[in-house]
Design an enzyme around this catalytic site. Structure first.
Site, PDB file in Angstrom:
ATOM      1  N   LYS A 192       0.907  -1.222   0.072  1.00  0.00           N
ATOM      2  CA  LYS A 192       0.011   0.187  -0.079  1.00  0.00           C
ATOM      3  C   LYS A 192       0.819   1.255   0.160  1.00  0.00           C
ATOM      4  O   LYS A 192       1.578   1.298   1.018  1.00  0.00           O
ATOM      5  CB  LYS A 192      -1.001   0.086   1.156  1.00  0.00           C
ATOM      6  CG  LYS A 192      -1.767   1.163   1.445  1.00  0.00           C
ATOM      7  CD  LYS A 192      -2.753   1.068   2.391  1.00  0.00           C
ATOM      8  CE  LYS A 192      -3.591   2.304   2.618  1.00  0.00           C
ATOM      9  NZ  LYS A 192      -4.571   2.065   3.808  1.00  0.00           N
ATOM     10  N   LYS A 245      -2.117  -1.810  -3.775  1.00  0.00           N
ATOM     11  CA  LYS A 245      -3.042  -0.385  -3.784  1.00  0.00           C
ATOM     12  C   LYS A 245      -1.994   0.740  -3.822  1.00  0.00           C
ATOM     13  O   LYS A 245      -1.111   0.803  -3.247  1.00  0.00           O
ATOM     14  CB  LYS A 245      -3.701  -0.448  -2.577  1.00  0.00           C
ATOM     15  CG  LYS A 245      -4.746   0.598  -2.112  1.00  0.00           C
ATOM     16  CD  LYS A 245      -5.365   0.309  -0.843  1.00  0.00           C
ATOM     17  CE  LYS A 245      -6.059   1.742  -0.550  1.00  0.00           C
ATOM     18  NZ  LYS A 245      -6.311   1.554   0.945  1.00  0.00           N
TER      19      LYS A 245
HETATM   20  C1  PBG Z   1      -7.342   3.070   5.691  1.00  0.00           C
HETATM   21  C2  PBG Z   1      -7.622   2.915   4.376  1.00  0.00           C
HETATM   22  C3  PBG Z   1      -7.455   4.037   3.194  1.00  0.00           C
HETATM   23  C4  PBG Z   1      -7.723   3.582   2.141  1.00  0.00           C
HETATM   24  C5  PBG Z   1      -8.560   2.144   2.420  1.00  0.00           C
HETATM   25  N1  PBG Z   1      -8.219   1.982   3.655  1.00  0.00           N
HETATM   26  C6  PBG Z   1      -7.139   5.316   3.366  1.00  0.00           C
HETATM   27  C7  PBG Z   1      -5.562   5.706   3.716  1.00  0.00           C
HETATM   28  O1  PBG Z   1      -4.793   4.978   3.852  1.00  0.00           O
HETATM   29  O2  PBG Z   1      -5.717   6.943   4.166  1.00  0.00           O
HETATM   30  C8  PBG Z   1      -8.278   4.209   0.713  1.00  0.00           C
HETATM   31  C9  PBG Z   1      -9.097   3.620  -0.187  1.00  0.00           C
HETATM   32  C10 PBG Z   1      -9.487   4.648  -1.108  1.00  0.00           C
HETATM   33  O3  PBG Z   1      -8.895   5.570  -1.580  1.00  0.00           O
HETATM   34  O4  PBG Z   1     -10.540   4.189  -1.942  1.00  0.00           O
HETATM   35  N2  PBG Z   1      -6.083   2.986   6.098  1.00  0.00           N
END
Ligand code: PBG
Length: 320
Positions: A192, A245
């Site tokens: 991520k 992601k």
């Molecule tokens: C929580 C999380 C996030 C997303 C999914 N889980 C946001 C982040 O890390 O700030 C983003 C998903 C999206 O943008 O559709 N940690």
């Protein structure tokens, strides 16, 4: 003699027959925002077409997911009460726990995935506990384990830790096993990135960090070898599935990770990817459905077994 690849493109029927990558509803996961309260379905301004539902209104959208036979839903909780340690995240009557219970009761066959993170639940908006002004990895693990166990108790089929703490998968696996949830799957956000494409999500979930950013725990967009390392570690720790992601801007990462692991790989096509297409479509500059479909096929072609997408419901049924 002229060699003619074009022959294979002559008719739609032939093009369909020889297509290398196919999409199916079962490979799509639809993210749903659930907020505390009653009788609420509210718009999310930065994500036109997406809504926040109170738990009692959730069946309305789950029914569509079940009817379209998509792979599952990924539930995000938005609590009323936030504090330093995100205690609503593991409350047995918390918003996400209620949502999971309603979902499994009304649509038992629909796979339910719970997002395990703290940023929606903490007053400071970070994904872990704060010590000396930064996120403390190791003390956060115990909290995440509690959250995962509470979601498994509520009936989640899969828990999806999106916090990016080191060792989260092992900590959660051990906690689940110790509480007799050996069969609960872990779909870890192994890869991520610290991405600006999450902007609309943070508005939707009210989870923007109150200070600083997430670069100390989420990955640097310039790195790809690190992605393979993160993926392999999470798999060693017991991840059943992994997520890469964001989606479209990271297809090279997706392909590289897919080639180096032997678990199913999901690509999360995030909020910013959705909102860009929506905004351009609203301006009349892009054909929304065609672009969304092309984005999905591109993600599948790069190696995704599963696609997490806000377009999941719109696209299911468009493939055949
Ligand atoms: C929580 C999380 C996030 C997303 C999914 N889980 C946001 C982040 O890390 O700030 C983003 C998903 C999206 O943008 O559709 N940690």
């Amino acid at each position: 003699m002229l060699i003619r690849p074009r022959r294979l493109r002559r008719t739609q029927a032939i093009r369909d027959m020889v297509r290398e990558t196919r999409l199916a509803p079962s490979m799509f996961i639809y993210p749903v925002f659930v907020r505390e309260g009653k009788n609420i379905i509210e718009d999310i301004p930065a994500m036109p077409g997406q809504k926040r539902y109170s738990p009692d209104k959730l069946p309305y959208i789950l029914e569509q997911a079940a009817k379209k036979k998509i792979g599952g839903v990924l539930l995000f909780g938005i609590p009323e009460h936030k504090d330093e340690c995100g205690s609503s995240a593991w409350d047995e009557n918390g918003v996400i726990q209620q949502a999971i219970k309603i979902s499994k009761k009304e649509f038992p066959a629909l796979t339910v995935i719970g997002d395990v993170c703290l940023c929606e639940y903490t007053s400071h908006g970070h994904c872990g506990l704060i010590k000396n002004n930064s996120v403390d990895n190791d003390s956060t693990l115990e909290i995440l384990s509690r959250v995962a166990v509470s979601q498994a108790s509520a009936g989640a089929d899969i828990v999806a830790p999106s916090d990016m703490m080191d060792g989260h998968t092992l900590a959660i696996r051990e906690a689940l096993d110790a509480n007799n949830f050996q069969d609960t799957l872990i779909c870890s956000y192994a890869v991520k990135y610290a991405s600006a494409f999450y902007g609309p999500f943070r508005e939707a979930a009210g989870s923007a960090p109150a200070f600083g950013d997430r670069k100390a725990y989420q990955m640097d967009p310039g790195n790809i070898r690190e992605a393979v390392k993160e993926a392999q570690l999470d798999i060693q720790e017991g991840a059943d599935l992994i997520i890469v992601k964001p989606g479209l801007p990271y297809l090279d990462v997706l392909k590289t990770v897919k080639e180096s692991v032997y678990v199913p790989v999901a690509s999360y096509s995030v909020s910013g990817e959705y909102s860009m297409i929506k905004a351009a479509a609203q301006m009349g500059w892009l054909d929304e459905k065609k672009v969304a479909l092309e984005a999905a096929i591109s993600i599948a072609r790069a190696g995704a077994d599963i696609i997490i997408s806000y377009f999941a419901l719109d696209l299911a049924g468009e493939f055949y």
